[in-house]
Design an enzyme around this catalytic site. Structure first.
Site, PDB file in Angstrom:
ATOM      1  N   GLY A  59       0.833  -1.198   0.000  1.00  0.00           N
ATOM      2  CA  GLY A  59       0.000   0.000   0.000  1.00  0.00           C
ATOM      3  C   GLY A  59       0.866   1.245   0.000  1.00  0.00           C
ATOM      4  CG  HIS A  60       4.431   1.316   0.727  1.00  0.00           C
ATOM      5  ND1 HIS A  60       5.576   0.928   0.092  1.00  0.00           N
ATOM      6  CD2 HIS A  60       4.198   0.369   1.665  1.00  0.00           C
ATOM      7  CE1 HIS A  60       6.029  -0.183   0.627  1.00  0.00           C
ATOM      8  NE2 HIS A  60       5.203  -0.556   1.585  1.00  0.00           N
ATOM      9  CB  ALA A  61       5.043   4.016  -4.727  1.00  0.00           C
ATOM     10  NE  ARG A 106       5.744  -1.001  -3.444  1.00  0.00           N
ATOM     11  CZ  ARG A 106       7.059  -1.175  -3.551  1.00  0.00           C
ATOM     12  NH1 ARG A 106       7.675  -2.009  -2.770  1.00  0.00           N
ATOM     13  NH2 ARG A 106       7.744  -0.416  -4.382  1.00  0.00           N
TER      14      ARG A 106
END
Ligand code: TYD
Length: 148
Positions: A59-61, A106
């Protein structure tokens, strides 16, 4: 830490890498060594385990970080998004690695029981390298100028 969108890669750059495997009657051995077959400098290793059924990770890049994900036990699904294209990968074998780089959102879902997600990372942990707001991520990626 540079905040440089020119490092951002695309989902099509995130590839599955076959890891070298040595098999004999005693079982299998997989090895990764400097620059082979993963061409990033590995500065950090961490792993996810005991992930409860239904839980989601990621839940981040990242602005700069390259990572390689390996399912060393069980299975999980990795969903990638570069702001334009998305793709999902089922990782279910310890001899498969998934390369992820800067500018890729992702999410990791569908962890099987007893799964372990091993992560090899190109940089030390740095919270300021994270992009945790999906709308901001989409804006960053959509604001990129065309390459040519
Ligand atoms: P995070 O990267 O958000 O986990 P995931 O992507 O698997 O959902 O990290 C979760 C927490 O762990 C967050 O508070 C930062 C911390 N953390 C570290 O302290 N060191 C590390 O190397 C990593 C990857 C996370």
């Amino acid at each position: 830490m540079s905040i440089s969108q020119n490092k951002f890669i695309n989902v099509s750059d995130c590839t599955i890498i076959d890891l070298p495997k040595v098999s004999d009657s005693r079982g299998n051995l997989v090895f990764i060594q400097k620059n082979s077959p993963i061409n990033i400098d590995i500065k950090r290793v961490y792993y996810l385990y005991d992930v409860p059924s239904g839980a989601e990770r990621g839940g981040h890049a990242h602005y700069d970080l390259y990572q390689v994900l390996i399912s060393i036990s069980g299975s999980f699904t990795v969903h990638l998004n570069d702001g334009f294209e998305s793709k999902s990968f089922l990782l279910n074998r310890p001899d498969l690695a998934l390369l992820i780089g800067p500018g890729i959102w992702r999410e990791i879902t569908d962890f099987s029981s007893n799964s372990i997600c091993l992560v090899l990372a190109s940089e030390l942990y740095c919270e300021s390298d994270y992009i945790r707001d999906f709308n901001y991520f989409m804006q960053l990626r959509r604001d990129e100028k065309p390459q040519n």
